[in-house]
Design a protein around this motif. Structure first.
Motif, short mmCIF file in Angstrom:
data_model
loop_
_atom_site.label_atom_id
_atom_site.label_comp_id
_atom_site.label_asym_id
_atom_site.label_seq_id
_atom_site.Cartn_x
_atom_site.Cartn_y
_atom_site.Cartn_z
N LYS A 40 -8.02 -5.29 -16.96
CA LYS A 40 -7.95 -6.67 -16.50
C LYS A 40 -8.52 -6.72 -15.09
N PRO A 41 -8.88 -7.88 -14.59
CA PRO A 41 -9.38 -7.96 -13.22
C PRO A 41 -8.39 -7.40 -12.19
N TRP A 42 -7.10 -7.44 -12.50
CA TRP A 42 -6.04 -6.99 -11.58
C TRP A 42 -5.55 -5.58 -11.90
N GLY A 43 -6.17 -4.87 -12.85
CA GLY A 43 -5.80 -3.49 -13.13
C GLY A 43 -5.63 -3.19 -14.60
N ILE A 44 -4.83 -2.16 -14.87
CA ILE A 44 -4.65 -1.68 -16.24
C ILE A 44 -3.24 -1.09 -16.37
N ALA A 45 -2.69 -1.11 -17.57
CA ALA A 45 -1.36 -0.54 -17.80
C ALA A 45 -1.33 0.89 -17.30
N GLY A 46 -0.26 1.27 -16.61
CA GLY A 46 -0.15 2.60 -16.03
C GLY A 46 0.68 3.54 -16.88
N ASP A 47 0.68 4.81 -16.47
CA ASP A 47 1.46 5.85 -17.15
C ASP A 47 2.62 6.26 -16.26
N ALA A 48 3.78 6.44 -16.87
CA ALA A 48 4.99 6.83 -16.12
C ALA A 48 4.79 8.12 -15.34
N ALA A 49 4.03 9.04 -15.88
CA ALA A 49 3.82 10.33 -15.22
C ALA A 49 2.96 10.21 -13.96
N GLN A 50 2.31 9.07 -13.78
CA GLN A 50 1.40 8.90 -12.64
C GLN A 50 1.90 7.88 -11.61
N VAL A 51 3.18 7.51 -11.69
CA VAL A 51 3.73 6.51 -10.77
C VAL A 51 3.72 7.05 -9.34
N ASP A 52 3.15 6.25 -8.44
CA ASP A 52 3.10 6.61 -7.02
C ASP A 52 4.33 6.12 -6.27
N ARG A 53 4.84 4.95 -6.66
CA ARG A 53 6.05 4.42 -6.03
C ARG A 53 6.65 3.32 -6.90
N THR A 54 7.88 2.96 -6.55
CA THR A 54 8.62 1.92 -7.26
C THR A 54 8.82 0.74 -6.34
N ILE A 55 8.61 -0.46 -6.87
CA ILE A 55 8.88 -1.69 -6.14
C ILE A 55 9.88 -2.50 -6.95
N GLU A 56 11.00 -2.84 -6.32
CA GLU A 56 12.00 -3.67 -6.98
C GLU A 56 11.72 -5.13 -6.69
N ILE A 57 11.72 -5.93 -7.76
CA ILE A 57 11.50 -7.38 -7.66
C ILE A 57 12.76 -8.08 -8.17
N ARG A 58 13.34 -8.90 -7.32
CA ARG A 58 14.52 -9.68 -7.73
C ARG A 58 14.08 -11.10 -8.06
N MET A 59 14.70 -11.66 -9.09
CA MET A 59 14.40 -13.02 -9.55
C MET A 59 15.68 -13.84 -9.47
N THR A 60 15.57 -15.08 -9.03
CA THR A 60 16.76 -15.92 -8.91
C THR A 60 16.54 -17.29 -9.54
N ASP A 61 17.65 -17.98 -9.76
CA ASP A 61 17.58 -19.33 -10.30
C ASP A 61 17.16 -20.36 -9.25
N GLN A 62 16.94 -19.91 -8.01
CA GLN A 62 16.36 -20.78 -6.99
C GLN A 62 14.84 -20.76 -7.13
N MET A 63 14.35 -20.14 -8.22
CA MET A 63 12.92 -20.05 -8.57
C MET A 63 12.14 -19.31 -7.49
N ARG A 64 12.67 -18.14 -7.14
CA ARG A 64 12.03 -17.29 -6.15
C ARG A 64 12.06 -15.83 -6.58
N PHE A 65 11.03 -15.10 -6.12
CA PHE A 65 10.97 -13.65 -6.24
C PHE A 65 11.24 -13.07 -4.85
N THR A 66 11.90 -11.93 -4.82
CA THR A 66 12.08 -11.20 -3.58
C THR A 66 11.75 -9.74 -3.84
N PRO A 67 10.72 -9.20 -3.18
CA PRO A 67 9.79 -9.87 -2.27
C PRO A 67 8.79 -10.73 -3.04
N ASP A 68 8.13 -11.62 -2.32
CA ASP A 68 7.12 -12.46 -2.97
C ASP A 68 5.71 -12.18 -2.47
#
Length: 164
Positions: A40-68
């Motif tokens: 895709k223009p924004w990348g491709i599905a990755g492999d678990a064995a090649q993960v460089d880091r983890t980013i946690e995304i929280r979703m709320t009913d205030q219609m926001r992502f953290t971080p955004d």
């Protein structure tokens, strides 16, 4: 009678279109979708064995992502851990602004649609999920919750992919 025929033809055309084929009637889960490796223009599905880091995304009913706002390096494989802290279903979809706008309009017309692509995740209330994505193209991309009304309420974020 002509109205019914037109409705049948319209629905038949939509169901046969690439946009409609991108969705399933029943969500099959992210694990099955992760095997799809489509650039895709924004990348491709990755492999678990090649993960460089983890980013946690929280979703709320205030219609926001953290971080955004996210910043990643070109070539980096990210494990996104999505946590839905709300009481309603939310989703995380990566794409370009134009594609997200188009997809949001489709979701508004067909609110029950569910996704099974590796750059999309539905997360039930109080649950968590993950996706692994490789950002192999530099640029500015977006993510959003495209559930009808959520995108329109501002449930969006940006990803800056820095060139090597």
């Amino acid at each position: 009678m002509k109205s019914l025929q037109l409705l049948v033809l319209t629905l038949g055309g939509l169901l046969g279109s690439p946009a409609a084929l991108a969705h399933s009637e029943a969500h099959k889960g992210h694990q099955a979708a992760a095997t799809i490796k489509e650039q895709k223009p924004w990348g491709i599905a990755g492999d678990a064995a090649q993960v460089d880091r983890t980013i946690e995304i929280r979703m709320t009913d205030q219609m926001r992502f953290t971080p955004d706002h996210l910043q990643v390096r070109q070539g980096e494989t990210i494990r996104f851990v999505h946590r839905n802290d709300g009481q309603m279903l939310h989703e995380f979809v990566i794409g370009t602004r134009a594609e997200l706008d188009e997809h949001a309009a489709l979701m508004a017309r067909f609110p029950g649609m569910q996704h099974d692509e590796p750059y999309m995740a539905h997360i039930a209330p109080g649950q968590s999920g993950e996706m692994i994505w490789t950002f192999n193209r530099a640029g500015e991309f977006d993510f959003a919750c495209l559930i009808a009304g959520h995108y329109q309420a501002g449930m969006v974020g940006t990803i800056q992919v820095l060139a090597d």
